[in-house]
Design a protein around this motif. Sequence first.
Motif, PDB file in Angstrom:
ATOM      1  N   ILE A 542       0.856  -1.184   0.000  1.00 24.00           N
ATOM      2  CA  ILE A 542       0.000   0.000   0.000  1.00 24.00           C
ATOM      3  C   ILE A 542       0.892   1.234   0.000  1.00 24.00           C
ATOM      4  O   ILE A 542       1.505   1.553   1.010  1.00 24.00           O
ATOM      5  N   VAL A 543       0.990   1.905  -1.134  1.00 21.50           N
ATOM      6  CA  VAL A 543       1.814   3.112  -1.230  1.00 21.50           C
ATOM      7  C   VAL A 543       0.963   4.347  -0.988  1.00 21.50           C
ATOM      8  O   VAL A 543       1.337   5.240  -0.237  1.00 21.50           O
ATOM      9  N   THR A 544      -0.198   4.411  -1.624  1.00 25.84           N
ATOM     10  CA  THR A 544      -1.087   5.560  -1.470  1.00 25.84           C
ATOM     11  C   THR A 544      -2.516   5.076  -1.252  1.00 25.84           C
ATOM     12  O   THR A 544      -2.873   3.951  -1.614  1.00 25.84           O
ATOM     13  N   ILE A 545      -3.304   5.957  -0.660  1.00 28.09           N
ATOM     14  CA  ILE A 545      -4.742   5.717  -0.562  1.00 28.09           C
ATOM     15  C   ILE A 545      -5.370   6.387  -1.774  1.00 28.09           C
ATOM     16  O   ILE A 545      -5.163   7.576  -2.006  1.00 28.09           O
ATOM     17  N   PRO A 546      -6.123   5.678  -2.592  1.00 31.37           N
ATOM     18  CA  PRO A 546      -6.600   6.225  -3.873  1.00 31.37           C
ATOM     19  C   PRO A 546      -7.542   7.405  -3.698  1.00 31.37           C
ATOM     20  O   PRO A 546      -8.243   7.535  -2.690  1.00 31.37           O
ATOM     21  N   LEU A 547      -7.575   8.260  -4.732  1.00 31.46           N
ATOM     22  CA  LEU A 547      -8.398   9.463  -4.715  1.00 31.46           C
ATOM     23  C   LEU A 547      -9.875   9.129  -4.568  1.00 31.46           C
ATOM     24  O   LEU A 547     -10.628   9.873  -3.923  1.00 31.46           O
ATOM     25  N   GLU A 548     -10.319   8.004  -5.166  1.00 30.53           N
ATOM     26  CA  GLU A 548     -11.731   7.662  -5.057  1.00 30.53           C
ATOM     27  C   GLU A 548     -12.150   7.373  -3.618  1.00 30.53           C
ATOM     28  O   GLU A 548     -13.339   7.360  -3.302  1.00 30.53           O
ATOM     29  N   GLU A 549     -11.163   7.160  -2.737  1.00 31.80           N
ATOM     30  CA  GLU A 549     -11.446   6.986  -1.308  1.00 31.80           C
ATOM     31  C   GLU A 549     -11.381   8.318  -0.569  1.00 31.80           C
ATOM     32  O   GLU A 549     -12.221   8.624   0.281  1.00 31.80           O
ATOM     33  N   THR A 550     -10.352   9.114  -0.851  1.00 35.04           N
ATOM     34  CA  THR A 550     -10.147  10.356  -0.078  1.00 35.04           C
ATOM     35  C   THR A 550     -11.125  11.458  -0.491  1.00 35.04           C
ATOM     36  O   THR A 550     -11.566  12.237   0.353  1.00 35.04           O
ATOM     37  N   TYR A 551     -11.461  11.549  -1.805  1.00 34.72           N
ATOM     38  CA  TYR A 551     -12.316  12.652  -2.241  1.00 34.72           C
ATOM     39  C   TYR A 551     -13.688  12.641  -1.567  1.00 34.72           C
ATOM     40  O   TYR A 551     -14.112  13.672  -1.010  1.00 34.72           O
TER      41      TYR A 551
END
Length: 568
Positions: A542-551
Motif C-alpha cells: 500500500i503506497v497511497t490511498i486512492p483518490l476515489e477513497e479520499t475525495y
Amino acid sequence: MASTIRHVTKRDGVYQYQRRVPQEVVDRPAAYEALFGSRPLFRRSLRTKDQAAALIAAHEVEIDFERRLRQALGKPLSEVPHRRLTPSFLQAVREEQHGRVTRPYRQHLILREQDITHHDEVERMFDNFEMDAEGIKRTLVELQPTDDPRLQVAEIADRIIATEEISAPPGSPERSMVIKAVREGLLGGYREIGELMSGMKSVLPTDSSPRRKRLPKLSEIVAKHVMVVGSRRTKIEIQTALRDFIDHAGDLPIDEITKAQVRSFCDKQGSKIIGGRSRNSIERPMSAENLKKKIGLLRAAINRFGEQAGFEGANPFAGIKVKAFTIPQSTRVMPNKRPFAREELNRVFSYPWFTGCASPKRIHDRGDHRLTGMHYWAPVVALLTGCRAGELGGLMLDEIRLDDKFPHIIIRDNKFRTTKKHYQREIPILDQLLEQGFREFVGRGRAAGQERLFDDWIAPGGATDVDDPAWSNSAVIRSFNQTLIPKALAGLLMPGARRAVTFHSFRGAFKTLLTLQRYNLQQNYVHEVVGHEKFYLDERYIVTIPLEETYPAVRACRYEGLVIPPPP
C-alpha cells in the motif's frame, strides 16, 4: 611541570587551562554573559595527563579565549592562522625533511643499475657529502649557525608554518616544535646517507616505515558530499556549517580535527546571538536544534567519506551533546509555530488584499482597487488545500483537474520545482474552494495561455525544489509574513516575540480542519491528503490511498464561521 605552561594547572592529575576574565569584560554584562557565561574564571579541561599533549591543547584553548576577549571588547578578530599543531603533523614534517635529503641519493643509486652514467653522479654526491659532514654535524647536532640554505632549520620551519597556516608565532613552544621536527628530519636523512654509502641500508623500499598517507581536508570532504545531497537549501546549509567551522578551527585534514576542537566550536556557536538583522526578526541565542543540525551536516559528510575511502578514524563530529553548549530558548521570545485560529483567519481575510487596496502598488492600504492574482488567491488556495508555498509557486495549470470525476490537484515534480522528497499526492478540491470561484480563476488562466496557476508569482533566482528558499522567500510570501501578519493581527500576537503564525500556518489550519471529530476521518486519509508519512500501512503493498477513497471523505470539510470576501 605544569608551571612551565602558561595558564595551565593540574587537577586530579589532568591538565586544565584556567584564566581570569578581565574586569573590562565583566563591565560589559551582555558580552560577559554571551561569551563567558558570566563566569569570572574561564576554565577548560585539556583532557590529558601528558604534558606535551597539554601544551598543544592549551594553545588551542588560548586562541579561543583571545578571540572571545577581542569579540567582547568590540575589537576586530585577528587574522593570525589558527591551524592546530598536532603530533601527526610534526611526524609529517620529519618525514618530508628526511625524504628531501635522501631522495636524490636513492634515485641515482637505483637508476645506475640500468644506466652507468648515474654512477659518476653517485660518486660525486657521496664525495660532497663527506666534505660537508663536519658542517652538517656542527649545524644539526651542535646547533652552530650556518650560511648553508639547506641547513637553515628555523627558516625552513617558518616557511612550513606560513604555508600550512599553523598557529606557531615567534617565541611560542609550537614554533620550537616545528623547528625541532625539521632538525630531526634533516639529521635522520643525513645519517641514512651514511648508511647508504656503507651499504648498511638497502636503497629498496621496505614496509617497515610506511609513509603517512595524506588525508583530505574537511573542505575537500564536504565538496564531494555537497555534490550528491538533495536540495539546494541543504547544500547551502552544509557550506555555511563548513565556513563557520573553518573560521573557528581552520581547514584541517580529517585526522587533525579533534573532539576538543568540535566542542570548542559548539561552545562558540552556542554563545552566538542570531536574528535581529531584518525587520521583524527577533534577536535570540542559537537553539540546540540549529546547532545539532549544523554538527549533523558535517558529521554526515565525514561518514560518507569514511564509507567511500575506508577511513577508520573516529568521526570528531559524532557523539556531541549540543544541549550542553546552548541556552534554552525562551517561549516568550520564541513561541512555537502553530496553525491560524478562526478569529485570526477572519482578520487576515478582512485585509486590503481581499477587500480592496489603494492601488496595484499600495496593496497594504485600504481603497477600492481589487487584487485578482496571487495576493488574493495564494492564501485562499493554501488554506483550502494545505499546499506548501513552494508547491503553490510552481503549480502548473495542467496539474489542476477540475473536470475529473473527483476534482483534485496533483502535487508532483515538474519543470518549475521538485516536491519534498519527490513525493506525489492528489489533493481533493473542497466544495468550499469551488464556491469561492476557484473554477473561474483557473479558467481565466487557461484562456490567457498561462503555464502556472500563479504566473505573477516570481521566485528570486529561480526555484528548483520545495526546500529551496526561492519560492518560499518570494515577494508575496515576504509581504504576507512581514507586513500583512503584523498589521492584520495587531493586538493578537505577543509583542517583541517571533511570530507564531506565518503563511505556512495555512497548512496547519487545513490539517486541523481535517482532524475535527465531526468529520471522523481516518488518520491515514489526513496524512495522504496533506502529504505526511502514513502510519500502520504495509509499504510493500500500500503506497497511497486512492483518490476515489479520499475525495468523498474530504470534499465536504468546511471552515465554519470563516468569511472570505468573494473575488472581483
